[in-house]
Design a protein around this motif. Structure first.
Motif, short mmCIF file in Angstrom:
data_model
loop_
_atom_site.label_atom_id
_atom_site.label_comp_id
_atom_site.label_asym_id
_atom_site.label_seq_id
_atom_site.Cartn_x
_atom_site.Cartn_y
_atom_site.Cartn_z
N ARG A 20 -5.75 -6.90 4.05
CA ARG A 20 -7.12 -6.02 4.60
C ARG A 20 -7.61 -7.48 5.42
O ARG A 20 -7.88 -7.14 6.49
N HIS A 23 -5.92 -8.80 8.83
CA HIS A 23 -6.16 -7.89 10.07
C HIS A 23 -7.83 -7.49 10.07
O HIS A 23 -8.31 -5.89 9.77
N HIS A 25 -9.89 -6.56 12.48
CA HIS A 25 -10.26 -6.40 13.72
C HIS A 25 -10.22 -4.68 12.98
O HIS A 25 -9.22 -4.40 13.36
N THR A 26 -10.40 -3.94 13.37
CA THR A 26 -10.90 -2.04 13.10
C THR A 26 -11.47 -1.42 14.13
O THR A 26 -12.28 -1.85 14.66
N ASP A 64 -5.26 1.93 7.80
CA ASP A 64 -5.25 2.53 6.52
C ASP A 64 -6.29 3.98 6.69
O ASP A 64 -6.76 4.56 7.87
N TYR A 77 -7.81 1.98 11.94
CA TYR A 77 -5.76 0.77 12.76
C TYR A 77 -7.12 0.08 12.00
O TYR A 77 -7.99 -0.53 13.03
N ARG A 78 -6.84 -0.75 11.69
CA ARG A 78 -6.83 -2.56 11.39
C ARG A 78 -6.16 -3.19 12.74
O ARG A 78 -4.24 -3.26 12.57
N ALA A 85 -7.47 -5.44 18.72
CA ALA A 85 -8.41 -4.25 18.75
C ALA A 85 -9.50 -3.30 19.73
O ALA A 85 -9.28 -2.38 19.83
#
Length: 92
Positions: A20, A23, A25-26, A64, A77-78, A85
């Motif tokens: 997490r 990554h 930027h979600t 996720d 989405y990560r 993103a």
């Protein structure tokens, strides 16, 4: 004698947290739930997003579960790159 796999849960939690962090930027995709639509529609929407990512994104990504108040609310989405993103957010 220690039980088999002692510490496995903690090890997996640490790996998940590391992933997490790599990554950060979600993009939230509320409502993208298999339980909220038929299988064909859910799989089509997932496939559309994955194909778009494969064609347009430079960094890595992973999907996720999006949870709100401990209830699954969609997909999160990560992305490893902010640029990916942002473009994904604009597209979907």
């Amino acid at each position: 004698m220690q039980p088999p796999f002692s510490g496995l849960r903690e090890h997996l939690a640490a790996l998940l947290e590391e992933r997490r962090q790599s990554h950060p930027h979600t993009v939230r995709q509320r409502g993208l739930l298999r339980s909220g639509m038929d299988d064909d529609q859910f799989l089509r929407l997932q496939d559309e997003r994955r194909r778009w990512i494969a064609e347009h994104c430079q960094g890595t990504f992973w999907v996720d579960d999006l949870r709100e108040n401990s209830v699954e609310a969609g997909k999160l989405y990560r992305f490893s790159h902010a640029y990916d993103a942002d473009w994904f957010r604009f597209r979907f």
